[in-house]
Scaffold this active site. Structure first.
Site, short mmCIF file in Angstrom:
data_model
loop_
_atom_site.label_atom_id
_atom_site.label_comp_id
_atom_site.label_asym_id
_atom_site.label_seq_id
_atom_site.Cartn_x
_atom_site.Cartn_y
_atom_site.Cartn_z
N GLY A 1 0.81 -1.22 0.00
CA GLY A 1 0.00 0.00 0.00
C GLY A 1 0.83 1.26 0.00
CB THR A 2 4.01 2.14 -1.71
OG1 THR A 2 3.53 1.79 -3.02
CG2 THR A 2 4.83 0.98 -1.17
NE ARG A 3 -1.01 2.70 -6.25
CZ ARG A 3 -1.92 2.19 -7.08
NH1 ARG A 3 -2.56 2.99 -7.92
NH2 ARG A 3 -2.21 0.91 -7.05
CG MET A 4 -2.76 4.97 2.74
SD MET A 4 -4.34 5.31 1.97
CE MET A 4 -4.96 3.66 1.67
CE LYS A 5 3.16 9.96 -2.36
NZ LYS A 5 2.83 8.88 -3.27
#
Length: 365
Positions: free
Chosen positions: A83-87
């Site tokens: 879930g890297t795009r959740m930052k």
């Protein structure tokens, strides 16, 4: 986002008419004049396909019948993504909607099927995620995904872990930890169709007004079964007109799934084991691949970033607020009233409202 994959068509509508029933259900009549008293609508998704099949065969539903249970042998929830795009320092599936984590919503939907076994596949921030899952359901089996990437590998490891306890036989449902609006009722419809039609694989699909970017469902024009999927970048202009896409949520026959996964490889551009490969393998082996289609796209939407999380949160809250109003609660301004999933209210409650300044936001760390 909605995951792309392979699917097939729903069955054509029967030529039946629906009438009233004084005992609380509905009465269905087909062209041959056969009548069947159906269960109340709240149980409709679970029983519909089985009852439809019995009516087709001319079996009076008032007579005792042996109907196989629609409870799946297992539900596998995939929750290993980073879930890297959740930052965010918080694992994606632990972000909340309506006061409950996304994986909490996913587990609730899965447990609503009353499966014999429940497994959750984890990897990213493993200890933190596993501890949260154990708090939600201490009976769930937590399975660690290894370094081989892909949804196919995740499901394979979960099935192996469950088989180690006792061989899984029957229907296996695969869903995701970041699809918070998915309901037990829709999953039950998926399982009921899968069992009634004796499918090798049944896919949950969605119909979108704008399917750009998603894999399109290719159907056999003669019977509506699944032929395959065409990714947007590879689709012809005609195929891009197709509005049905794959949610990535499935019901599998356990034996078919187990056998097919042995042939799934990482020989592709992404170097991953794709679960969607199981569908073509099952079809090539003579199995029937079909689909249950929903027009409620929110039930198959996942959250990959905070924009999508906020959109899902808003829709979730809209449904809760609408439910309370239909139950007799007056809400002055639904657009600025936020109610958690756990909330309740007394019978005499007349107004629920929250000033816009106090509106909740999904900020997170």
């Amino acid at each position: 986002m909605v995951r792309s994959g392979v699917t097939a068509a729903p069955q054509p509508l029967e030529l039946w008419s629906t009438g009233s029933n004084p005992v609380g259900g509905t009465v269905v009549e087909n062209k041959s004049g056969l009548r069947a008293e159906q269960v109340p609508w709240m149980l409709f998704p679970i029983a519909y396909v089985l009852k439809r099949t019995m009516v087709r065969a001319g079996v009076p539903l008032s007579e005792p019948q042996e109907i196989p249970s629609n409870n799946p042998a297992a539900v596998i929830v995939l929750a290993a993504g980073a879930g890297t795009r959740m930052k965010s320092r918080t694992p994606k599936i632990l972000h909340t909607i309506g006061g409950i984590s996304m994986v909490g919503h996913a587990l609730a939907a899965a447990k609503g099927l009353h499966p014999a076994k429940l497994a959750v596949v984890v990897r990213h921030e493993r200890d933190l995620v596993a501890a949260h899952i154990a708090e939600l359901d201490s009976t769930a089996d937590i399975v660690d995904q290894d370094e081989i990437p892909g949804t196919g590998r995740a499901v394979q490891q979960a099935l192996e872990a469950l088989d180690a306890q006792a061989p899984v036989e029957g229907t296996v449902v695969v869903t995701y930890g970041d699809v918070p609006l998915l309901t037990s009722e829709l999953l039950a419809e998926l399982v009921a169709t899968h069992n009634a039609d004796a499918n090798a694989v049944t896919v949950l699909t969605a119909v979108l007004d704008d399917a750009a970017g998603y894999g399109r469902i290719l159907r056999d024009a003669s019977d509506g079964t699944v032929l395959g999927i065409r990714e947007h970048k590879d689709a012809t202009e005609e195929e891009r007109e197709i509005r049905e896409i794959n949610s990535g949520i499935y019901a599998f026959d356990a034996a078919v799934l187990r056998t097919a996964l042995q042939s799934v490889t990482t020989d592709n551009n992404q170097g991953e084991m794709y679960l969607t490969d199981v569908l073509s393998l099952a079809r090539n082996d003579g199995g029937r691949v079909a689909a249950v289609s929903t027009t409620d796209r929110w039930q198959v939407e996942g959250a990959n970033d905070r924009v999508q999380l906020a959109a899902l949160g808003t829709e979730h809250n809209r449904r809760i607020v609408e439910g309370w109003m239909r139950a007799g609660v007056s809400i002055i301004d639904p657009a600025t009233t936020w109610i958690d999933s756990h909330s309740g209210t007394g019978r005499r409650c007349h107004h629920l409202a929250r000033h816009p300044a106090a509106r909740r936001h999904h900020s997170g760390a």
